[in-house]
Design a protein around this motif. Sequence first.
Motif, PDB file in Angstrom:
ATOM      1  N   LYS A   1       1.337 -32.923-105.908  1.00 16.91           N
ATOM      2  CA  LYS A   1       1.320 -33.719-104.762  1.00 16.91           C
ATOM      3  C   LYS A   1       1.133 -32.846-103.580  1.00 16.91           C
ATOM      4  CE  LYS A   1       2.816 -38.226-106.473  1.00 16.91           C
ATOM      5  NZ  LYS A   1       3.949 -39.397-106.382  1.00 16.91           N
ATOM      6  N   THR A   2       1.812 -31.944-103.436  1.00 17.75           N
ATOM      7  CA  THR A   2       1.939 -31.222-102.102  1.00 17.75           C
ATOM      8  C   THR A   2       0.652 -30.415-102.139  1.00 17.75           C
ATOM      9  OG1 THR A   2       4.635 -31.060-102.033  1.00 17.75           O
ATOM     10  CG2 THR A   2       3.234 -29.331-100.750  1.00 17.75           C
ATOM     11  N   ARG A   3       0.439 -29.749-103.386  1.00 18.73           N
ATOM     12  CA  ARG A   3      -0.737 -28.857-103.262  1.00 18.73           C
ATOM     13  C   ARG A   3      -1.887 -29.538-102.898  1.00 18.73           C
ATOM     14  NH1 ARG A   3       0.538 -23.431-102.510  1.00 18.73           N
ATOM     15  NH2 ARG A   3       2.191 -22.945-103.932  1.00 18.73           N
ATOM     16  N   ALA A   4      -2.073 -30.661-103.680  1.00 19.36           N
ATOM     17  CA  ALA A   4      -3.249 -31.584-103.401  1.00 19.36           C
ATOM     18  C   ALA A   4      -3.332 -32.144-102.027  1.00 19.36           C
ATOM     19  CB  ALA A   4      -3.252 -32.657-104.525  1.00 19.36           C
ATOM     20  N   ALA A   5      -2.311 -32.378-101.440  1.00 15.33           N
ATOM     21  CA  ALA A   5      -2.387 -32.944-100.027  1.00 15.33           C
ATOM     22  C   ALA A   5      -2.881 -31.651 -99.151  1.00 15.33           C
ATOM     23  CB  ALA A   5      -1.115 -33.168 -99.683  1.00 15.33           C
ATOM     24  N   LEU A   6      -2.536 -30.651 -99.360  1.00 18.56           N
ATOM     25  CA  LEU A   6      -2.672 -29.559 -98.753  1.00 18.56           C
ATOM     26  C   LEU A   6      -4.295 -28.864 -98.951  1.00 18.56           C
ATOM     27  CD1 LEU A   6       0.329 -27.347 -98.993  1.00 18.56           C
ATOM     28  CD2 LEU A   6      -0.431 -28.416 -96.949  1.00 18.56           C
ATOM     29  N   GLY A   7      -5.043 -29.744-100.070  1.00 14.64           N
ATOM     30  CA  GLY A   7      -6.379 -29.276-100.441  1.00 14.64           C
ATOM     31  C   GLY A   7      -6.422 -28.236-101.148  1.00 14.64           C
ATOM     32  N   ASP A   8      -5.343 -27.815-101.754  1.00 15.81           N
ATOM     33  CA  ASP A   8      -5.395 -26.470-102.637  1.00 15.81           C
ATOM     34  C   ASP A   8      -5.816 -27.008-104.129  1.00 15.81           C
ATOM     35  OD1 ASP A   8      -5.142 -24.407-104.070  1.00 15.81           O
ATOM     36  OD2 ASP A   8      -3.229 -23.631-102.977  1.00 15.81           O
ATOM     37  N   ILE A   9      -6.973 -27.619-104.438  1.00 17.20           N
ATOM     38  CA  ILE A   9      -7.229 -27.976-105.382  1.00 17.20           C
ATOM     39  C   ILE A   9      -7.095 -27.045-106.659  1.00 17.20           C
ATOM     40  CG2 ILE A   9      -9.112 -29.311-106.809  1.00 17.20           C
ATOM     41  CD1 ILE A   9      -8.231 -31.096-104.279  1.00 17.20           C
ATOM     42  N   PRO A  10      -7.446 -25.888-107.000  1.00 22.64           N
ATOM     43  CA  PRO A  10      -7.361 -25.042-107.952  1.00 22.64           C
ATOM     44  C   PRO A  10      -5.825 -24.906-108.257  1.00 22.64           C
ATOM     45  CG  PRO A  10      -8.651 -23.950-106.459  1.00 22.64           C
ATOM     46  CD  PRO A  10      -8.339 -25.147-105.653  1.00 22.64           C
TER      47      PRO A  10
ATOM     48  N   ALA B   1      -3.487 -27.087-107.469  1.00 23.96           N
ATOM     49  CA  ALA B   1      -2.834 -28.411-108.015  1.00 23.96           C
ATOM     50  C   ALA B   1      -3.341 -28.433-109.429  1.00 23.96           C
ATOM     51  CB  ALA B   1      -3.442 -29.518-107.094  1.00 23.96           C
ATOM     52  N   LEU B   2      -4.697 -28.157-109.658  1.00 21.16           N
ATOM     53  CA  LEU B   2      -5.290 -28.400-110.929  1.00 21.16           C
ATOM     54  C   LEU B   2      -4.194 -27.627-111.974  1.00 21.16           C
ATOM     55  CD1 LEU B   2      -8.950 -29.071-110.572  1.00 21.16           C
ATOM     56  CD2 LEU B   2      -7.202 -30.589-111.069  1.00 21.16           C
ATOM     57  N   SER B   3      -4.091 -26.389-111.561  1.00 24.04           N
ATOM     58  CA  SER B   3      -3.305 -25.391-112.520  1.00 24.04           C
ATOM     59  C   SER B   3      -1.794 -26.027-112.650  1.00 24.04           C
ATOM     60  CB  SER B   3      -3.152 -23.907-111.751  1.00 24.04           C
ATOM     61  OG  SER B   3      -2.190 -23.244-112.397  1.00 24.04           O
ATOM     62  N   LEU B   4      -1.168 -26.419-111.604  1.00 29.72           N
ATOM     63  CA  LEU B   4       0.025 -26.864-112.032  1.00 29.72           C
ATOM     64  C   LEU B   4       0.016 -28.469-112.881  1.00 29.72           C
ATOM     65  CD1 LEU B   4       1.483 -26.905-108.231  1.00 29.72           C
ATOM     66  CD2 LEU B   4       2.380 -25.764-110.229  1.00 29.72           C
ATOM     67  N   LEU B   5      -0.849 -28.925-112.691  1.00 27.98           N
ATOM     68  CA  LEU B   5      -1.301 -30.285-113.729  1.00 27.98           C
ATOM     69  C   LEU B   5      -1.348 -29.812-115.129  1.00 27.98           C
ATOM     70  CD1 LEU B   5      -1.385 -33.367-113.906  1.00 27.98           C
ATOM     71  CD2 LEU B   5      -4.176 -33.108-113.285  1.00 27.98           C
ATOM     72  N   ASP B   6      -2.326 -28.575-115.214  1.00 27.33           N
ATOM     73  CA  ASP B   6      -2.277 -28.090-116.560  1.00 27.33           C
ATOM     74  C   ASP B   6      -0.758 -27.792-117.096  1.00 27.33           C
ATOM     75  OD1 ASP B   6      -4.904 -28.623-116.797  1.00 27.33           O
ATOM     76  OD2 ASP B   6      -5.570 -26.732-116.044  1.00 27.33           O
ATOM     77  N   LYS B   7      -0.339 -27.181-116.455  1.00 24.21           N
ATOM     78  CA  LYS B   7       1.248 -26.786-116.854  1.00 24.21           C
ATOM     79  C   LYS B   7       2.012 -27.973-117.159  1.00 24.21           C
ATOM     80  CE  LYS B   7       1.194 -22.474-114.335  1.00 24.21           C
ATOM     81  NZ  LYS B   7       1.833 -21.402-113.383  1.00 24.21           N
ATOM     82  N   ALA B   8       2.045 -28.910-116.341  1.00 19.98           N
ATOM     83  CA  ALA B   8       2.555 -30.224-116.489  1.00 19.98           C
ATOM     84  C   ALA B   8       2.402 -30.993-117.936  1.00 19.98           C
ATOM     85  CB  ALA B   8       2.681 -31.232-115.331  1.00 19.98           C
ATOM     86  N   LEU B   9       1.119 -30.817-118.506  1.00 20.55           N
ATOM     87  CA  LEU B   9       0.650 -31.440-119.472  1.00 20.55           C
ATOM     88  C   LEU B   9       0.804 -30.933-120.906  1.00 20.55           C
ATOM     89  CD1 LEU B   9      -2.782 -32.799-118.280  1.00 20.55           C
ATOM     90  CD2 LEU B   9      -0.723 -34.250-118.377  1.00 20.55           C
ATOM     91  N   ILE B  10       1.463 -29.482-120.671  1.00 15.33           N
ATOM     92  CA  ILE B  10       1.658 -28.878-121.998  1.00 15.33           C
ATOM     93  C   ILE B  10       2.887 -29.107-122.702  1.00 15.33           C
ATOM     94  CG2 ILE B  10       1.958 -26.356-122.796  1.00 15.33           C
ATOM     95  CD1 ILE B  10       0.247 -25.361-120.815  1.00 15.33           C
TER      96      ILE B  10
ATOM     97  N   MET C   1      14.055 -34.730-116.652  1.00 16.81           N
ATOM     98  CA  MET C   1      13.434 -35.727-115.600  1.00 16.81           C
ATOM     99  C   MET C   1      13.578 -34.936-114.210  1.00 16.81           C
ATOM    100  SD  MET C   1      15.402 -39.084-117.015  1.00 16.81           S
ATOM    101  CE  MET C   1      15.874 -39.988-115.255  1.00 16.81           C
ATOM    102  N   LEU C   2      14.286 -34.145-114.007  1.00 18.64           N
ATOM    103  CA  LEU C   2      14.395 -33.347-112.657  1.00 18.64           C
ATOM    104  C   LEU C   2      13.067 -32.475-112.714  1.00 18.64           C
ATOM    105  CD1 LEU C   2      18.042 -32.905-111.839  1.00 18.64           C
ATOM    106  CD2 LEU C   2      16.401 -34.386-110.479  1.00 18.64           C
ATOM    107  N   ALA C   3      12.867 -31.779-113.795  1.00 15.75           N
ATOM    108  CA  ALA C   3      11.703 -30.929-113.972  1.00 15.75           C
ATOM    109  C   ALA C   3      10.254 -31.664-113.848  1.00 15.75           C
ATOM    110  CB  ALA C   3      11.833 -30.371-115.290  1.00 15.75           C
ATOM    111  N   GLU C   4      10.445 -32.873-114.563  1.00 18.19           N
ATOM    112  CA  GLU C   4       9.073 -33.484-114.241  1.00 18.19           C
ATOM    113  C   GLU C   4       8.894 -34.066-112.988  1.00 18.19           C
ATOM    114  OE1 GLU C   4       9.498 -36.772-116.994  1.00 18.19           O
ATOM    115  OE2 GLU C   4       8.871 -35.380-118.849  1.00 18.19           O
ATOM    116  N   PHE C   5       9.812 -34.438-112.150  1.00 20.73           N
ATOM    117  CA  PHE C   5      10.057 -34.934-110.718  1.00 20.73           C
ATOM    118  C   PHE C   5       9.678 -33.643-109.909  1.00 20.73           C
ATOM    119  CE2 PHE C   5      12.439 -35.282-106.744  1.00 20.73           C
ATOM    120  CZ  PHE C   5      11.650 -36.690-106.209  1.00 20.73           C
ATOM    121  N   ASP C   6      10.204 -32.511-109.933  1.00 18.74           N
ATOM    122  CA  ASP C   6       9.715 -31.188-109.248  1.00 18.74           C
ATOM    123  C   ASP C   6       8.060 -31.030-109.600  1.00 18.74           C
ATOM    124  OD1 ASP C   6      12.299 -31.355-108.333  1.00 18.74           O
ATOM    125  OD2 ASP C   6      12.976 -29.792-109.737  1.00 18.74           O
ATOM    126  N   ALA C   7       7.637 -31.045-110.476  1.00 13.85           N
ATOM    127  CA  ALA C   7       6.376 -30.630-110.787  1.00 13.85           C
ATOM    128  C   ALA C   7       5.400 -31.778-110.106  1.00 13.85           C
ATOM    129  CB  ALA C   7       6.166 -30.787-112.368  1.00 13.85           C
TER     130      ALA C   7
END
Length: 69
Positions: A49-58, A60-69, A38-44
């Motif tokens: 959200k932090t990367r997306a808010a900074l406008g670093d879309i690539p 952010a999407l890379s982190l999202l891909d890793k979370a979905l694996i 649960m903590l790992a999911e929360f951290d991810a």
Amino acid sequence: MTTVTLRIPDEKHSRLRLLAESRGMSVNKLMDEAATVMLAEFDAENRFKTRAALGDIPTALSLLDKALI
């Protein structure tokens, strides 16, 4: 190490005990592993959200891909 008292219904405790036994571990270890997941999911989610808010879309999407694996 900290001790936590958790109040849960008897039926839920029985089911958790059976699950822990089926995995060859204690209920304490089972709960520790569940908390770790649960903590790992929360951290991810927060990193995404932090990367997306900074406008670093690539990134952010890379982190999202890793979370979905």
